[in-house]
Scaffold this motif. Structure first.
Motif, short mmCIF file in Angstrom:
data_model
loop_
_atom_site.label_atom_id
_atom_site.label_comp_id
_atom_site.label_asym_id
_atom_site.label_seq_id
_atom_site.Cartn_x
_atom_site.Cartn_y
_atom_site.Cartn_z
N GLU A 407 0.83 -1.21 0.00
CA GLU A 407 0.00 0.00 0.00
C GLU A 407 0.87 1.26 0.00
OE1 GLU A 407 -0.48 -2.60 2.18
OE2 GLU A 407 -2.19 -3.48 1.14
N GLY A 408 2.18 1.12 -0.14
CA GLY A 408 3.06 2.29 -0.25
C GLY A 408 4.21 2.30 0.74
N LEU A 409 4.83 1.17 1.02
CA LEU A 409 6.00 1.09 1.92
C LEU A 409 5.66 1.59 3.32
CD1 LEU A 409 8.82 2.63 -0.38
CD2 LEU A 409 7.82 0.35 -0.50
N LEU A 410 4.39 1.46 3.72
CA LEU A 410 3.93 2.16 4.91
C LEU A 410 4.58 1.66 6.19
CD1 LEU A 410 0.13 2.30 3.97
CD2 LEU A 410 1.89 4.03 3.57
N GLY A 411 4.72 0.34 6.33
CA GLY A 411 5.29 -0.21 7.56
C GLY A 411 6.75 0.17 7.75
N SER A 412 7.54 0.08 6.68
CA SER A 412 8.96 0.41 6.82
C SER A 412 9.16 1.92 7.00
CB SER A 412 9.78 -0.11 5.63
OG SER A 412 9.30 0.39 4.41
N LEU A 413 8.36 2.71 6.31
CA LEU A 413 8.45 4.17 6.51
C LEU A 413 8.13 4.54 7.96
CD1 LEU A 413 6.82 5.52 3.20
CD2 LEU A 413 9.19 5.90 3.95
N ALA A 414 7.09 3.89 8.51
CA ALA A 414 6.71 4.18 9.90
C ALA A 414 7.84 3.78 10.85
CB ALA A 414 5.42 3.43 10.26
N TYR A 415 8.47 2.63 10.58
CA TYR A 415 9.55 2.14 11.45
C TYR A 415 10.75 3.07 11.40
CZ TYR A 415 12.81 -1.17 13.60
OH TYR A 415 13.72 -1.78 14.43
N VAL A 416 11.13 3.47 10.18
CA VAL A 416 12.29 4.36 10.03
C VAL A 416 12.01 5.69 10.72
CG1 VAL A 416 13.61 5.69 8.34
CG2 VAL A 416 13.16 3.27 7.93
N LYS A 417 10.81 6.19 10.57
CA LYS A 417 10.45 7.47 11.20
C LYS A 417 10.52 7.35 12.73
CE LYS A 417 6.77 10.91 11.11
NZ LYS A 417 5.32 11.09 10.92
#
Ligand SMILES: [Zn+2]
Length: 565
Positions: A407-417
């Motif tokens: 759905e747009g790299l959402l899990g990894s973006l959230a983790y990195v943030k």
């Protein structure tokens, strides 16, 4: 035999040259190799992730069960700190439970289709006649730019018809759309509505090669400072809508799609059918735009053969009677989704982290074996090798499997943030992440990689990769791109962290399995994924034990930030 020894000599020569750059632990690499070839568990892991828990759609109980299994399994292997970390998906999860459909007249036949994600169930069994409509599309679009062409890959979404390489249009004006809706709306009541013409998919006389030739791959990585466009290198993936921007004042594909949805809801259409627009019964069924089942009637993606057949029967003047029964479920609790991590604690540099991972979530019309059950399995297997062989890395090794990638790299973006922040606005952990390895392009052998960072960053991996040149792993290129796209390593690149994206042999990924109804365990090549697991384990071992972390861009050389999309 002669050929073999020549290759070996070459490999050795390359290794010697590279030893000067980074000392490699050849003995441990060799042990990792034989351990994987003799005692691999990767086919059990992919069996569990694909057969038992697939499809692992973000926000669904299937995905969460897979997460819980990963926690239990990595703990059983002896890894530490296995846990899940919630992030805000902000949508309900969705799964199809059962679906069947038939032509009842003028012939009797099963229909082959998949249900579009985040669409509603039928109200019991829906029976009605087929009707075909085609929205106005405006004049042809100007030819796409080279960049748009490279990013192409989105197809058929929103029912604009046209398979791969189909014609592109600028879209209708609102006045054209209004006229069309007024003329069309009374035709759809109580009907099963085909939106768009069937695509004509010619026989492919030039099927792409399943493996890349060695000389081509070598040439790609011979220029060490550029050219490597593996997944997670420069942008790539996720083509949207039509090419080139046309006139302003014309409706986007998305605007047209939502006006068609509204017309079908308001005028009592029963089911919508889209053409899969692929040969060989291949169906790609992703999500309805907006992830909201109240914004559409039930939608199925019919295989091209059935769609074309109904179109031809209608053209004969026949009434074509169809029947669908579709049961879907939404899961409000899926608004929180989970990444899952597990660790092998380090020794004298335990506060520094080497990460490896991939996305565990999948689309729903198959079991998500090549995308990306197998990337997840390779990373789990690499960690298991290090753990089970009793190797004690200096840095902590952390395997992480993401959700929300599709759905747009959402899990990894959230983790990195959450953990790292960005180069411009770093959290304390930003300085402690050595690098992140990612696999996400199917079952093929690893052929090389890209790493976000200066040329010296790529040099740190070249030595260990060279130990696997007999398995076709040939190099690594630095990238300066902070664009997100393609896969989760770019979430790290986006933050200014060293994301490493592996490039693989294509096998059947683009031609057959990527996001399709054919993405199953059967398409995995055991030999390739065992090799990949050993290679990743050796690379992680190498990085985790170096005296220094992988070199990064200095503050002055750091490429400008890019907004994640
Ligand atoms: Zn993927």
């Amino acid at each position: 035999m002669k050929k073999l020894s020549l290759a070996l000599a070459l490999a050795l020569a390359v290794t010697c040259v590279l030893l000067a750059q980074d000392k490699v632990d050849e003995a441990t690499s060799a042990k990792i190799r034989s351990e994987e070839l003799e005692h691999s568990q990767i086919m059990h892991t992919i069996h569990m992730l694909a057969d038992r828990y697939g499809p692992r759609v973000t926000g669904t109980p299937n995905h969460e069960a897979a997460v819980d299994w990963v926690i239990a399994e990595t703990t059983r292997w002896g890894m530490k700190n296995a846990h899940k970390e919630g992030w805000d998906f902000n949508r309900a999860g969705w799964l199809n439970e059962r679906a069947w459909g038939f032509i009842n007249a003028p012939v009797h036949e099963n229909l082959k289709f998949e249900v579009l994600g985040w669409t509603p169930s039928t109200n019991g069994t829906a029976t009605g006649s087929a009707v075909q409509i085609e929205a106005p599309h405006g004049p042809p679009a100007p030819p796409p730019s080279a960049d748009d062409a490279a990013a192409a890959g989105g197809r058929g979404r929103g029912g604009r018809g046209g398979g791969r390489g189909g014609p592109q249009f600028q879209g209708p004006t609102q006045a054209e759309m209004d006229t069309w809706i007024a003329a069309t709306k009374d035709k759809v009541r109580g009907k099963i509505v085909m939106v768009g013409k069937a695509a004509v998919i010619p026989v492919d006389f030039n099927e792409p090669a399943k493996r890349r030739p060695d000389d081509q791959v070598k040439a790609q990585y011979e220029n060490p400072n550029g050219g490597g466009r593996g997944r997670g290198g420069a942008g790539g993936g996720g083509g949207r809508g039509r090419g080139g921007q046309g006139d302003t004042g014309r409706l986007s594909a998305q605007q047209v799609a939502s006006q068609i949805d509204k017309m079908l809801i308001d005028n009592g259409a029963l089911v919508r059918m889209n053409d899969a627009a692929r040969a060989m019964g291949i169906i790609v069924a992703q999500q309805h735009a907006g992830y909201d089942v109240t914004n559409t009637i039930p939608v199925v993606i019919l295989r091209n053969d059935d769609y074309g057949r109904i179109e031809r029967l209608l053209a004969d003047g026949d009434e074509v009677k169809l029947e669908f029964t579709i049961v879907n479920h939404t899961y409000p609790e899926g608004k929180t989704s989970y990444d899952v991590v597990a660790e092998i604690p380090g020794s004298d540099k335990a506060d520094e982290i080497v990460m490896l991972g991939g996305h565990l979530d999948s689309w729903h019309s198959a079991t998500g074996a090549t995308d990306n059950g197998i990337g997840s399995s390779i990373m789990l297997e690499a960690a298991r090798l290090i753990q089970s062989m009793g190797l004690k890395p200096r840095r902590t090794v952390r395997v992480a499997l993401w959700s929300g990638e599709e759905e747009g790299l959402l899990g990894s973006l959230a983790y990195v943030k959450e953990h790292f922040g960005t180069a411009e606005n770093p959290k304390p952990e930003f300085a402690k992440l050595d690098c992140y390895f990612n696999v996400d392009t199917g079952t093929g052998r690893l052929r090389g990689a890209s790493i976000f960072g200066p040329p010296e960053a790529a040099a740190t991996l070249r030595g260990v990769f060279a130990l696997f040149s007999d398995w076709g792993l040939f190099g690594v290129s630095p990238t300066t791109s902070r664009m997100t796209g393609g896969t989760d390593s770019t979430s790290f690149n986006n933050a200014g962290l060293p994301g490493i994206g592996f490039q693989q042999d294509p096998i059947e990924y683009n031609s057959l399995t990527h996001h399709t109804n054919l993405d199953t365990y059967e398409r995995i090549i055991p030999e390739d994924v065992k090799q990949a697991s050993a290679e990743v384990a050796a690379a992680v071992w190498q990085v985790a034990n170096r005296d220094q972390m992988i070199p990064r861009f200095t503050k002055d050389a750091m490429p400008a930030p890019v907004v994640a999309r």
